[in-house]
Every structure is written in C-alpha cells, then in structure tokens.
Enzyme design. Structure first.
Site, PDB file in Angstrom:
ATOM      1  CB  THR B  19      -0.848   0.006   1.327  1.00 20.03           C
ATOM      2  OG1 THR B  19      -1.758   1.193   1.098  1.00 20.03           O
ATOM      3  CG2 THR B  19      -0.237   0.139   2.517  1.00 20.03           C
ATOM      4  CB  ALA B  67      -7.812  -4.964   5.555  1.00 22.04           C
TER       5      ALA B  67
END
Lengths: 271, 221
Positions: B19, B67
């Site tokens: 990310t 997540a």
C-alpha cells in the site's frame, strides 16, 4: 579493535584494498538496529530485493544523456569510503554508472574499456552503446549464479550508426539487458524515481536536467542510509562526456534548512 | 494482503504491506493521502478499498498491514475516545488517542498482529500526527509514509514540503506523492483519497482515479 565501534563480519570484497585490515575486523557482535516503521514480527517480503547500497540514475533527453550518482561506499553498517567514484568513464563518448560490488564493477568496466578499444582499433569505428551493453552482458554471463554483482547503466552517444544520438542501457550480472530512457539503480532508487518521474521529459534544457538529477540524488541520500556524502553528475553529448564538480550534499542540506528557517521566521514576523 | 493465505501449521500468515499511505503536517493542519488497492500476492483483490478510517469527526486513522486488524483496532479506539469524551467533557488529544491505540496493541505484541497506522487530528496544541504500529512503535512527527510505496512518496514529499504551503498546494503535493508511488509500485494503485484535517475537524477533499491523474499530469507537462 577500537573501543565503542561495532564491526559486522561481512564479505569485504565491496571495497578494494581493504585486505590489510580484514583480520582485525572479525567479530560477531551485532548492535541492535532500530526497527523501521514497516518491519513486523514475522518476515514481510519486500516488493523487490533491496541490495546495492547506492543511488545512481541516468536519463536521456534532447541534450544527450545525464548520469548522476552519490559517492558513498558502504559495507553493511560502515561507510567504507565517503568519496568513491560510481560513474566511470569507459571511453570518450560512453560512461557507466556502477552499483553492486565496487570491486566487481571497477574490474568489469576496465575489461569493457579494453574490449571496446580493441574493437575500435580492429574495425575503425566505435562500438555502439547497444553493442557495448551486449558485450558486457555476454562477458558477465559465465558468472551467473556466482556472487558476482554488477548492475550498471551504460550512457553513451552513438555516431555513424543507423540510430545515432543518445542511448541508455541497463546491464545486470543476473542477465538483464534493457534499453530505456530513464533508469535508477540501488537502495536509494525509489526515492530518486519519484522525483525523476515527475520532472524528466525529452525537452528539458541541460540546466533543468542537471537540477532534477541533483535533486533526485539529494532526496535519496536524505532518506537512504546507504547513500550519501557527495553527488557526481556526468553529461554525455556528441562532443563526449563532461563532468560537473563534485558537490557535497551536506551543504545543500544546510542551505535548504536555512531557507526554510528564514521563511518560517518571515512568516512569524508577519503574524 | 486482505485475504488470509492458508498455509500449513508451521508457516505463519503473511501480511504484505502492499500500500501507500502518507500524512504530513503543515501550517493549516494535516494532509492525509492514501491509495486504494488491496493485493493478495500478485492478485489485485480490490481497487476501491477505504484506507482512511474516520475515528471521529476530528480524528483520522490510516490503514496499512492487515485490513481486519486496522479496522478492528481503530473502531475500538473510536469507542475509547468517545468514552473519554463523555467522562472528561472534552475532546481527546491526538497524543492521548495514539497512546491508547499503542497500549492496546502492545498487549498483543509478538502474536501476529499487523498494523501500521497514522493517527491524525487537530487538538488544543494544533495539528497532531502520530505513527503507531503493531510492534509497539509510537512516534510523533511532521511527515510519514507507510507501505511498499512509501519510499517513492518520500522523494516527492521531501522536495515539495514547506511550512508555508497553501491548502491547495498541500493537497496537490499529497496527491502527487501518492500518484508517483502508484506509478512505480505494483502493489499500490486504484484511487487517491485525500483528506484535510483542520481546526474544525477533517474534510474529505477528493477521490481521484490514478489513471485520470496520469492523463492530467501528462497533459500538463
């Protein structure tokens, strides 16, 4: 053994001429390294293997080829040489940036220079950059799978060939040989890439290109521990290569800090 | 990254920090910019992940790592912040909020949590920015980038960051930094989500597709 200095038992082939001190540098103490923000308890695979503690870059533009590199040679945690030469001229119209093991790069560049000179004498013309890259790649091929580590970009200007003009090739000891318009190699390359991607285009002037190259190396040295000290900039044109005076980046850092401090104070006065 | 990989009992679950998230302080607050790609190995699981978690109207948290870990712990943090507000009749400071989060995850250190988050907000002392991760690190700073694309973002941010940026310039810097990271990093992409935290709380500035930005910057050049 000097007190208070921690040495790490490493392969010292990274710096040529270090053999005399090799015997005194064997120890197995490893000081605890501060953890990086994105290191977690289990091993996280990095997106690409981080090796070659350096920042070198090269790109092609209308004014020729520009190559820039830092000057720090590191040996795991030690700065072995703060003033090394990572851009080596091969002949009048070809320079190569080096990354990987310094000794290997220096040797293979010399071998390449010798082979190119022989080619010129035998054939009456210089070998193109593409040919030089192919020659280097084929010479390195027998050593694939060994610990030889060379990642170089060859930056040259070709005359008398069907494609004349500036030319840039990336050659690596694992067998890659790529043509391109922009390359950056080394542990500091991600930091440099983002600056270069923003600013590099074909139509840059020489001054603009030099400024972008310097800025990219500066930002990489700022963030990457294995890059630092000074920056070298070489420019290759149809007349041959020219070299800018080596600049110490710590001056740049202090200049930037000073100008930021001044704007900050100017603002405070205005409020 | 967000899909559990089933291995044999000996191998641990792998989390890829695929990310790019960044946040920086400037005169008018904090800019938070993130990408929106989720990857599981080389498979792109999603291009529209929300990596900024709105803890409360004046605190934001970013997500990098697992997540589930990030969203769970930050929701728990939101609950703790609300309890603090009710008990003490005043908003929680960014320093205290980040400390709560750090202490919560520290109890699980070594057990396989994976979270690298930035807690951003505005409190009595002005703009606040803390980096907190599942290793137990909690650092205050002016500028952070987290994830596989962070190095690319650092180059752009370092060269453009000044204290006297206007809000628009700062937003553009954050957007450009994420764009450059998505350009080079295979594990970042999708859209750029941009938030601005100021004295009145946070505002969502924009959500722009990276490919549109590519066209825009190419036409500008």
């Amino acid at each position: 053994m000097r007190q208070g200095v921690v040495y790490i038992n490493t392969n010292f082939s990274s710096v040529s001429g270090f053999d005399a001190e090799r015997d005194s540098m064997r120890t197995c103490l490893l000081s605890p390294l501060p953890s990086l923000p994105f290191v977690s308890s289990q091993p996280v695979p990095l997106p690409f293997p981080m090796a070659h503690g350096t920042t070198t870059l090269a790109f092609v533009f209308q004014g020729g080829v520009l190559a820039a590199a830092d000057t720090r040679s590191s040996c795991s945690g030690l700065v072995a040489c703060p003033a090394s030469q990572k851009i080596l001229p091969i002949h009048s119209h070809l320079v190569g940036t080096t990354s990987g093991t310094s000794a290997d790069c220096a040797l293979w560049k010399r071998i390449l220079s010798r082979e190119l000179r022989l080619y010129q004498l035998r054939n009456g013309r210089r070998l193109s950059t593409s040919g030089a890259a192919k020659l280097l790649s084929h010479m390195l091929h027998p050593f694939k799978g060994t610990e030889l580590c060379v990642a170089a970009t060859l930056c040259g200007w070709d005359d008398h060939t069907s494609l004349s003009g500036p030319s840039l090739f990336y050659v690596c000891s694992d067998g890659s040989r790529l043509q391109g318009t922009l390359f950056s190699v080394g542990s500091g390359s991600p930091y440099a890439y983002s600056i270069l991607d923003q600013g590099v285009q074909w139509g840059l002037t020489v001054a603009e290109a030099t400024s972008i190259a310097r800025e990219a190396v500066y930002r990489a040295t700022h963030r990457d521990a294995y890059s630092g000290n000074c920056v070298d900039v070489y420019h290759v044109t149809s007349q041959g290569w020219t070299r800018r005076t080596r600049e110490d980046l710590k001056e740049e850092y202090y200049r930037e800090k000073e100008s930021r401090r001044q704007t900050h104070e100017a603002e405070k006065k205005m409020l | 990254m967000f899909i559990k990989q089933f291995h044999t009992a000996e191998r641990k679950i792998e989390f890829l920090h695929g990310t790019t998230t960044l946040a920086f302080k400037f005169e008018h607050g904090v800019i938070v910019a993130v990408d929106s790609r989720a990857t599981a190995g080389s498979y792109i699981a999603s291009q529209t992940v929300k990596k900024v978690i709105e803890i409360n109207p004046y605190l934001l948290g970013t997500m990098a790592g697992g997540a589930a870990d990030c969203s769970f712990w930050e929701r728990l943090l939101a609950r703790q912040c609300r309890i603090y507000e009710l008990r003490n009749k005043e908003r929680i400071s960014v320093a205290a909020a980040s400390k709560l989060l750090a202490n919560m995850v520290y109890q699980y250190k070594g057990m396989g949590l994976s979270m690298g988050t930035m807690v951003c907000g505005w409190d009595k002392r002005g703009p606040g920015l803390y980096y907190v991760d599942s290793e137990g690190n909690r650092v205050c700073g002016d500028l952070f980038a987290v994830g596989s694309g962070s190095m690319y973002a650092y180059g752009v941010m370092d060269s453009g960051l000044r204290q006297d940026l206007t809000v628009d310039e700062a937003c553009e810097l954050g957007r450009r930094a994420i764009y450059q990271a998505t350009f080079r990093d295979a594990y970042s992409g999708g859209q750029v989500n941009l938030y601005h935290v100021h004295s009145g709380g946070w505002t969502r500035i924009s959500q722009e597709d990276v490919l549109m930005l590519h066209q825009k910057y190419r036409d500008q050049a």
